[in-house]
Design an enzyme around this catalytic site. Structure first.
Site, PDB file in Angstrom:
ATOM      1  N   ARG A 144      -5.032 -21.890   5.316  1.00  0.00           N
ATOM      2  CA  ARG A 144      -5.729 -22.315   4.084  1.00  0.00           C
ATOM      3  C   ARG A 144      -7.248 -22.349   4.260  1.00  0.00           C
ATOM      4  O   ARG A 144      -7.915 -23.197   3.647  1.00  0.00           O
ATOM      5  CB  ARG A 144      -5.251 -23.696   3.619  1.00  0.00           C
ATOM      6  CG  ARG A 144      -3.807 -23.737   3.227  1.00  0.00           C
ATOM      7  CD  ARG A 144      -3.647 -23.371   1.765  1.00  0.00           C
ATOM      8  NE  ARG A 144      -2.256 -23.386   1.382  1.00  0.00           N
ATOM      9  CZ  ARG A 144      -1.724 -24.240   0.515  1.00  0.00           C
ATOM     10  NH1 ARG A 144      -2.469 -25.149  -0.058  1.00  0.00           N
ATOM     11  NH2 ARG A 144      -0.453 -24.168   0.210  1.00  0.00           N
ATOM     12  N   ARG A 159     -10.029 -25.695  -1.022  1.00  0.00           N
ATOM     13  CA  ARG A 159     -10.815 -26.743  -1.683  1.00  0.00           C
ATOM     14  C   ARG A 159     -11.806 -27.483  -0.799  1.00  0.00           C
ATOM     15  O   ARG A 159     -12.705 -28.141  -1.302  1.00  0.00           O
ATOM     16  CB  ARG A 159      -9.857 -27.784  -2.283  1.00  0.00           C
ATOM     17  CG  ARG A 159      -9.419 -27.452  -3.672  1.00  0.00           C
ATOM     18  CD  ARG A 159      -8.250 -28.318  -4.071  1.00  0.00           C
ATOM     19  NE  ARG A 159      -7.115 -28.034  -3.206  1.00  0.00           N
ATOM     20  CZ  ARG A 159      -5.905 -28.568  -3.358  1.00  0.00           C
ATOM     21  NH1 ARG A 159      -5.685 -29.447  -4.306  1.00  0.00           N
ATOM     22  NH2 ARG A 159      -4.920 -28.245  -2.553  1.00  0.00           N
ATOM     23  N   TYR A 211      11.821 -23.369  -3.621  1.00  0.00           N
ATOM     24  CA  TYR A 211      11.114 -23.520  -4.903  1.00  0.00           C
ATOM     25  C   TYR A 211      11.926 -22.968  -6.061  1.00  0.00           C
ATOM     26  O   TYR A 211      11.944 -23.536  -7.155  1.00  0.00           O
ATOM     27  CB  TYR A 211       9.754 -22.819  -4.849  1.00  0.00           C
ATOM     28  CG  TYR A 211       8.752 -23.555  -3.993  1.00  0.00           C
ATOM     29  CD1 TYR A 211       8.196 -24.758  -4.414  1.00  0.00           C
ATOM     30  CD2 TYR A 211       8.364 -23.058  -2.758  1.00  0.00           C
ATOM     31  CE1 TYR A 211       7.288 -25.440  -3.626  1.00  0.00           C
ATOM     32  CE2 TYR A 211       7.458 -23.733  -1.958  1.00  0.00           C
ATOM     33  CZ  TYR A 211       6.926 -24.926  -2.403  1.00  0.00           C
ATOM     34  OH  TYR A 211       6.032 -25.608  -1.625  1.00  0.00           O
ATOM     35  N   ARG A 230     -13.573 -22.177  -8.416  1.00  0.00           N
ATOM     36  CA  ARG A 230     -12.493 -22.785  -9.190  1.00  0.00           C
ATOM     37  C   ARG A 230     -13.004 -23.501 -10.440  1.00  0.00           C
ATOM     38  O   ARG A 230     -12.240 -23.714 -11.392  1.00  0.00           O
ATOM     39  CB  ARG A 230     -11.706 -23.764  -8.319  1.00  0.00           C
ATOM     40  CG  ARG A 230     -10.581 -23.145  -7.492  1.00  0.00           C
ATOM     41  CD  ARG A 230      -9.528 -22.474  -8.338  1.00  0.00           C
ATOM     42  NE  ARG A 230      -9.062 -23.330  -9.427  1.00  0.00           N
ATOM     43  CZ  ARG A 230      -8.186 -24.312  -9.284  1.00  0.00           C
ATOM     44  NH1 ARG A 230      -7.641 -24.559  -8.105  1.00  0.00           N
ATOM     45  NH2 ARG A 230      -7.833 -25.051 -10.310  1.00  0.00           N
ATOM     46  N   ASP A 290      -0.815 -16.857  -3.161  1.00  0.00           N
ATOM     47  CA  ASP A 290       0.160 -17.916  -2.987  1.00  0.00           C
ATOM     48  C   ASP A 290       1.507 -17.290  -2.660  1.00  0.00           C
ATOM     49  O   ASP A 290       1.770 -16.145  -3.054  1.00  0.00           O
ATOM     50  CB  ASP A 290       0.282 -18.768  -4.261  1.00  0.00           C
ATOM     51  CG  ASP A 290       1.061 -20.046  -3.989  1.00  0.00           C
ATOM     52  OD1 ASP A 290       0.478 -20.986  -3.405  1.00  0.00           O
ATOM     53  OD2 ASP A 290       2.260 -20.102  -4.300  1.00  0.00           O
TER      54      ASP A 290
HETATM   55  O1  CP3 Z   1      -6.888 -25.375  -1.150  1.00  0.00           O
HETATM   56  C1  CP3 Z   1      -6.655 -24.891  -2.295  1.00  0.00           C
HETATM   57  O2  CP3 Z   1      -7.155 -25.333  -3.321  1.00  0.00           O
HETATM   58  C2  CP3 Z   1      -5.750 -23.758  -2.380  1.00  0.00           C
HETATM   59  C3  CP3 Z   1      -5.326 -23.370  -3.762  1.00  0.00           C
HETATM   60  C4  CP3 Z   1      -3.833 -23.315  -3.849  1.00  0.00           C
HETATM   61  C5  CP3 Z   1      -2.994 -22.484  -3.058  1.00  0.00           C
HETATM   62  N1  CP3 Z   1      -1.711 -22.664  -3.477  1.00  0.00           N
HETATM   63  C6  CP3 Z   1      -3.486 -21.555  -2.057  1.00  0.00           C
HETATM   64  C7  CP3 Z   1      -2.591 -21.014  -1.018  1.00  0.00           C
HETATM   65  C8  CP3 Z   1      -3.023 -24.013  -4.738  1.00  0.00           C
HETATM   66  C9  CP3 Z   1      -3.468 -25.031  -5.769  1.00  0.00           C
HETATM   67  C10 CP3 Z   1      -1.684 -23.597  -4.500  1.00  0.00           C
HETATM   68  C11 CP3 Z   1      -0.471 -24.005  -5.243  1.00  0.00           C
HETATM   69  C12 CP3 Z   1       0.611 -24.354  -4.309  1.00  0.00           C
HETATM   70  N2  CP3 Z   1       1.516 -23.443  -3.793  1.00  0.00           N
HETATM   71  C13 CP3 Z   1       0.892 -25.596  -3.771  1.00  0.00           C
HETATM   72  C14 CP3 Z   1       0.127 -26.862  -4.024  1.00  0.00           C
HETATM   73  C15 CP3 Z   1      -1.002 -26.793  -3.070  1.00  0.00           C
HETATM   74  C16 CP3 Z   1      -1.939 -27.907  -3.058  1.00  0.00           C
HETATM   75  O3  CP3 Z   1      -2.622 -27.932  -2.012  1.00  0.00           O
HETATM   76  O4  CP3 Z   1      -2.041 -28.716  -3.957  1.00  0.00           O
HETATM   77  C17 CP3 Z   1       1.982 -25.441  -2.896  1.00  0.00           C
HETATM   78  C18 CP3 Z   1       2.609 -26.507  -2.054  1.00  0.00           C
HETATM   79  C19 CP3 Z   1       2.349 -24.075  -2.930  1.00  0.00           C
HETATM   80  C20 CP3 Z   1       3.402 -23.390  -2.156  1.00  0.00           C
HETATM   81  C21 CP3 Z   1       2.830 -22.744  -0.956  1.00  0.00           C
HETATM   82  N3  CP3 Z   1       1.761 -21.846  -0.937  1.00  0.00           N
HETATM   83  C22 CP3 Z   1       3.306 -22.827   0.387  1.00  0.00           C
HETATM   84  C23 CP3 Z   1       4.465 -23.683   0.833  1.00  0.00           C
HETATM   85  C24 CP3 Z   1       2.502 -21.980   1.179  1.00  0.00           C
HETATM   86  C25 CP3 Z   1       2.669 -21.673   2.631  1.00  0.00           C
HETATM   87  C26 CP3 Z   1       1.728 -22.419   3.473  1.00  0.00           C
HETATM   88  C27 CP3 Z   1       1.982 -23.898   3.579  1.00  0.00           C
HETATM   89  O5  CP3 Z   1       1.085 -24.659   3.213  1.00  0.00           O
HETATM   90  O6  CP3 Z   1       3.076 -24.298   4.039  1.00  0.00           O
HETATM   91  C28 CP3 Z   1       1.532 -21.398   0.335  1.00  0.00           C
HETATM   92  C29 CP3 Z   1       0.546 -20.422   0.777  1.00  0.00           C
HETATM   93  C30 CP3 Z   1      -0.841 -20.501   0.246  1.00  0.00           C
HETATM   94  N4  CP3 Z   1      -1.243 -21.215  -0.834  1.00  0.00           N
HETATM   95  C31 CP3 Z   1      -1.955 -19.782   0.761  1.00  0.00           C
HETATM   96  C32 CP3 Z   1      -3.043 -20.106  -0.025  1.00  0.00           C
HETATM   97  C33 CP3 Z   1      -4.470 -19.623   0.116  1.00  0.00           C
HETATM   98  C34 CP3 Z   1      -1.910 -18.764   1.872  1.00  0.00           C
HETATM   99  C35 CP3 Z   1      -1.904 -19.278   3.234  1.00  0.00           C
HETATM  100  C36 CP3 Z   1      -3.230 -19.618   3.885  1.00  0.00           C
HETATM  101  O7  CP3 Z   1      -4.318 -19.449   3.334  1.00  0.00           O
HETATM  102  O8  CP3 Z   1      -3.140 -20.064   5.039  1.00  0.00           O
END
Ligand code: CP3
Length: 359
Positions: free
Chosen positions: A38, A42, A162, A51, A87
């Site tokens: 990540r 943010r 999910y 954003r 995502d």
């Molecule tokens: O930091 C941010 O603001 C990131 C923006 C964002 C992402 N996903 C980026 C992301 C948001 C708001 C989401 C929606 C989302 N999707 C959530 C809520 C996240 C939150 O922080 O509020 C969730 C839980 C998901 C599902 C998800 N996405 C999972 C389970 C994973 C795998 C990694 C993990 O955390 O277990 C993702 C991957 C993901 N989401 C990436 C990014 C940029 C790619 C991985 C990376 O950058 O390392």
């Protein structure tokens, strides 16, 4: 200067590319490479500025904006790899699964019956998610210092969580009861998701991604028998389809301490480990033919600078002197992390592990 796309001698490739990809393949490297799960997100003020102008879905579905978010942390820090800003649910949205983010993914019509599984369309990456592939090309063209790009997807079982539950959860109880109540349908869903993610990752590699990563964020909820039957089955199917590409494959498993021996059977180059398992124990369970990635607790970035260095040293000591360690956090960085702590972490890893010039 464009990074060489053809495999060549290390000296012919740009150094960051060589260091990260060599570490994936357990070759000796001049220092331990580091990137952050990540890392585009943010905690960075420049990401929050982006954003403020567009919502999250727009960001993931615009190639230019997704590339911009991917590149932001690379401009700020001497990172050794980029990860595509997207995502795990983005390809499912491309396949027509009704989805909102608030902030986690909400699936409008959760999938639970055999008919709903069969109705899930196959993914055609060029048709369904062209913006992701364009984002990969843009990042490859613009990445500073020849930093290599990691493409990624959700592992089939994590996506199933999910799709079946319809929303984020601590226990994902509907997904786990589904495995016991209708295991054959669960297996069919996992196979469909595996085929879709294999096509998705292969398309990212064809567009220029130099390593491919599967995020298995929720399989740590399973006992080892269910892990093998369901999560490992799905991951194996993706890995078998991708192996012929010759691109390093990374499998991140969250909360997987009890599952690492089963994971050792998965034919990947690198296993990402959460902070609960010391890397020395993880390496012993995984065997000598896998590199490890991780695993500083994201909370450690809140320690005083000197303390933070001691925690980083602890991870490096656990990883040991043999090749095949990529430094990272044990899970995604927290949104309230101080960006300066990330800079200190990257510098300390590089300085502590510098092994002098190599021919
Ligand atoms: O930091 C941010 O603001 C990131 C923006 C964002 C992402 N996903 C980026 C992301 C948001 C708001 C989401 C929606 C989302 N999707 C959530 C809520 C996240 C939150 O922080 O509020 C969730 C839980 C998901 C599902 C998800 N996405 C999972 C389970 C994973 C795998 C990694 C993990 O955390 O277990 C993702 C991957 C993901 N989401 C990436 C990014 C940029 C790619 C991985 C990376 O950058 O390392």
């Amino acid at each position: 200067m464009a990074a060489a796309l053809t495999p060549g001698r290390d000296s012919e490739r740009s150094s960051a590319e060589a260091v990260f990809l060599d570490a994936c393949r357990r070759r000796p490297v001049p220092y331990t490479p580091v990137w952050v799960m990540r890392q585009a997100g943010r905690y960075l003020p420049e990401y929050r500025d982006l954003r403020a102008k567009v919502d999250f879905v727009t960001l993931t579905r615009s190639a230019e904006l997704a590339a911009e978010a991917t590149l932001q942390p690379l401009r700020r820090y001497p990172l050794d790899a980029a990860i595509l800003f997207s995502d795990i649910m983005t390809p499912l949205q491309g396949m027509g699964v009704g989805l909102e983010f608030n902030p986690g993914p909400l699936v409008r019509n959760p999938i639970r019956t055999p008919a709903e599984v069969d109705a899930l369309p196959q993914l055609d990456p060029q048709r369904d998610v062209p913006f992701v592939l364009d984002a990969v090309r843009l990042v490859r063209a613009q990445a500073p210092r020849g930093v290599p790009l990691i493409g990624f997807a959700g592992a089939p079982f994590t996506l199933l969580c999910y799709l079946v539950c319809g929303r984020p959860s601590k226990e994902f109880s509907e997904a786990r009861t589904f495995l016991y109540a209708d295991p054959q349908t669960a297996e069919r869903l996992l196979d469909r998701l595996a085929d879709a993610m294999a096509a998705y990752l292969a398309a990212q590699a064809a567009a220029g991604a130099q390593a491919l990563m599967l995020f298995e964020s929720w399989a740590g909820l399973l006992g080892v028998r269910e892990y093998r039957r369901f999560a490992l089955r799905g991951a194996r199917r993706v890995v078998a389809a991708l192996r012929p590409l010759g691109v390093p494959l990374i499998y991140y498993l969250n909360q997987g301490s009890a599952l690492l021996e089963a994971v050792s059977e998965l034919d990947v180059d690198v296993v990402g480990v959460d902070w609960r398992s010391p890397l020395g124990a993880a390496r012993r369970a995984l065997g000598a033919d896998k590199a490890v990635q991780g695993n500083l607790d994201p909370a450690a970035l809140f320690a005083e600078p000197g303390e933070l260095e001691r925690h980083i040293d602890g991870v490096l000591d656990e990883a040991g002197p043999m090749p095949g360690h990529i430094f990272n956090l044990g899970h995604g960085i927290w949104p309230d992390t101080d960006p300066d702590a990330v800079a200190r972490m990257i510098d300390h890893v590089h300085e502590r592990t510098a092994r002098g010039a190599r021919g």
